[in-house]
Design an enzyme around this catalytic site. Sequence first.
Site, PDB file in Angstrom:
ATOM      1  N   ARG A   1     102.331 -45.787 -85.197  1.00 45.69           N
ATOM      2  CA  ARG A   1     103.402 -45.219 -84.092  1.00 45.69           C
ATOM      3  C   ARG A   1     103.960 -44.097 -83.820  1.00 45.69           C
ATOM      4  NH1 ARG A   1     105.717 -50.825 -81.811  1.00 45.69           N
ATOM      5  NH2 ARG A   1     105.108 -51.784 -83.258  1.00 45.69           N
TER       6      ARG A   1
ATOM      7  N   THR B   1     100.089 -55.729 -75.022  1.00 44.71           N
ATOM      8  CA  THR B   1     101.791 -55.995 -75.794  1.00 44.71           C
ATOM      9  C   THR B   1     101.548 -57.488 -76.074  1.00 44.71           C
ATOM     10  OG1 THR B   1     104.222 -55.656 -76.484  1.00 44.71           O
ATOM     11  CG2 THR B   1     103.335 -55.423 -74.208  1.00 44.71           C
TER      12      THR B   1
ATOM     13  N   ASP C   1     104.551 -58.800 -76.985  1.00 45.74           N
ATOM     14  CA  ASP C   1     105.803 -58.896 -76.429  1.00 45.74           C
ATOM     15  C   ASP C   1     105.430 -59.446 -75.360  1.00 45.74           C
ATOM     16  OD1 ASP C   1     107.489 -58.479 -78.824  1.00 45.74           O
ATOM     17  OD2 ASP C   1     107.750 -56.715 -78.339  1.00 45.74           O
TER      18      ASP C   1
ATOM     19  N   ALA D   1     109.388 -76.646 -78.230  1.00 41.81           N
ATOM     20  CA  ALA D   1     111.414 -76.650 -79.148  1.00 41.81           C
ATOM     21  C   ALA D   1     112.058 -77.675 -78.498  1.00 41.81           C
ATOM     22  CB  ALA D   1     111.325 -75.033 -79.536  1.00 41.81           C
ATOM     23  N   ASP D   2     113.986 -77.411 -79.986  1.00 39.86           N
ATOM     24  CA  ASP D   2     114.752 -78.413 -78.476  1.00 39.86           C
ATOM     25  C   ASP D   2     115.192 -77.316 -78.222  1.00 39.86           C
ATOM     26  OD1 ASP D   2     114.079 -80.995 -79.906  1.00 39.86           O
ATOM     27  OD2 ASP D   2     114.624 -79.567 -81.343  1.00 39.86           O
TER      28      ASP D   2
HETATM   29  O1  F6P Z   1     104.868 -54.477 -80.804  1.00 38.73           O
HETATM   30  C1  F6P Z   1     105.018 -55.117 -80.727  1.00 38.73           C
HETATM   31  C2  F6P Z   1     106.249 -55.766 -82.299  1.00 38.73           C
HETATM   32  O2  F6P Z   1     105.145 -56.353 -82.265  1.00 38.73           O
HETATM   33  C3  F6P Z   1     107.937 -55.617 -81.307  1.00 38.73           C
HETATM   34  O3  F6P Z   1     107.864 -57.594 -81.061  1.00 38.73           O
HETATM   35  C4  F6P Z   1     108.521 -55.332 -82.890  1.00 38.73           C
HETATM   36  O4  F6P Z   1     109.828 -55.770 -82.826  1.00 38.73           O
HETATM   37  C5  F6P Z   1     106.887 -54.994 -83.515  1.00 38.73           C
HETATM   38  O5  F6P Z   1     105.605 -55.336 -83.071  1.00 38.73           O
HETATM   39  C6  F6P Z   1     107.520 -54.825 -84.994  1.00 38.73           C
HETATM   40  O6  F6P Z   1     106.291 -54.115 -85.199  1.00 38.73           O
HETATM   41  P1  F6P Z   1     105.986 -53.377 -86.771  1.00 38.73           P
HETATM   42  O7  F6P Z   1     105.314 -54.154 -87.044  1.00 38.73           O
HETATM   43  O8  F6P Z   1     105.940 -51.600 -86.437  1.00 38.73           O
HETATM   44  O9  F6P Z   1     107.750 -53.279 -87.354  1.00 38.73           O
END
Ligand code: F6P
Length: 403
Positions: free
Chosen positions: A79, A134, A136, A193-194
């Site tokens: 990152r 991603t 996400d 899930a609930d």
């Molecule tokens: O890049 C997406 C993600 O999986 C996020 O959902 C999460 O907050 C983050 O990466 C966690 O990343 P790292 O492995 O750098 O802690």
Amino acid sequence: MNIKRIGVLTSGGDCGGLNGVIKGAALMAMSMGIETVIISNGYAGLYNLIDVDNVSVLTAERLDHIRAELAGSEAGNSRVKIKKIDNKDKYERIKKGLEKHGIDGLVISGGDDTGSVMVDLAAQGITCVHAPKTMDLDLQTYSVGGDSAINRIAEMVRDLKTTGHTHNRVIVLEAFGRYAGHTAFRGGIGGDADCILIPEIPADFDIVYDHMKKRFISRVENSDVKAGTYSIVVAEGMTDAKGESIVDESAGVDSFGHAKLAGAGKYVRKRLEAIMKADPEMKAFMKRNNIAVEGVYELPEVREVTPGHLVRAGASSAFDVNFGKEAGAAAVVLLTRGLGGNTVVRVRGTKVTYKPTAEVIKQRHVDVNTIALYEALGTCFGRRPEEFRPETVEVEGEIQREY
Ligand code: F6P
């Protein structure tokens, strides 16, 4: 555009489908007579390329050792926000590294942070195309990793029900998802899930508790052996009544400047425990069903489970391998057509669709109208259920489908 050699780079959080992107790009390039090399460790590797003597060439033999069906990335991720590097010659350094290794263009796979760096690099004259990734799922396009993560979450919800049911526990599963709750939402629904708590809907714990209490009590009381559970999926970026995430102020920020989160699962557990403690009806329920033991076991337990990186590790879903290979291959097509600065949207037949990366990385949130549908089906989202008001629309033109 005359491209002889390309580099493939993966960046940001790893996930399912990335090895599919690498293979798709390298094999498509090979079929066009273009060589592919790995830029290892994401943007860190790109920045340091100038100091590297040999890059790994993705020959047919090397590619045979990359397993597309596994998550993670054979190229390695980091990152790193290039703009933040305190070196005025940073872009020159990158360009020289690319020149040194004869790399004419880059296939970059990552999410919004990675995409923003890619837009920056493209503006500096570096030829690059984006293959969306991603878990996400918060980009405008589909991105590899999302389907794999959703399936993993769904499996975990399913599996946790066996232990939850055995111990009459409320189980809170915390899933990644900092700004958008797509995977918690879809994974939660997939695991039946609930209750699902996502950043898009500030959680009202009185509503969550009421839903939990009714469902849990009814499950246990309708069971001949007095057993039941209740499952909650919470996205790490869930918001409280004020619309704020549960942040750890003392933990600082990560390399992209995001505040570190403090454990949404634990927060949900504590909130529910506090309400339950003050509720005499819950104690009465335990007694009435001969579960309670005075002073020892008077209330059902709430447990949180935080699988963290397990949600994006392990295997890729078949869908992500398909999408990853197509996205990687299509990225090479865009590079050879001089379409740098763009993101692959998808491939249908011979049609490769794309969009400027700057547009694609605009954050996409869960559509709360879809939430209303699931509220009508009985799932709790931590708010008073909204009415689902469907409109019926006949599709014109091409029918959108995932496969
Ligand atoms: O890049 C997406 C993600 O999986 C996020 O959902 C999460 O907050 C983050 O990466 C966690 O990343 P790292 O492995 O750098 O802690």
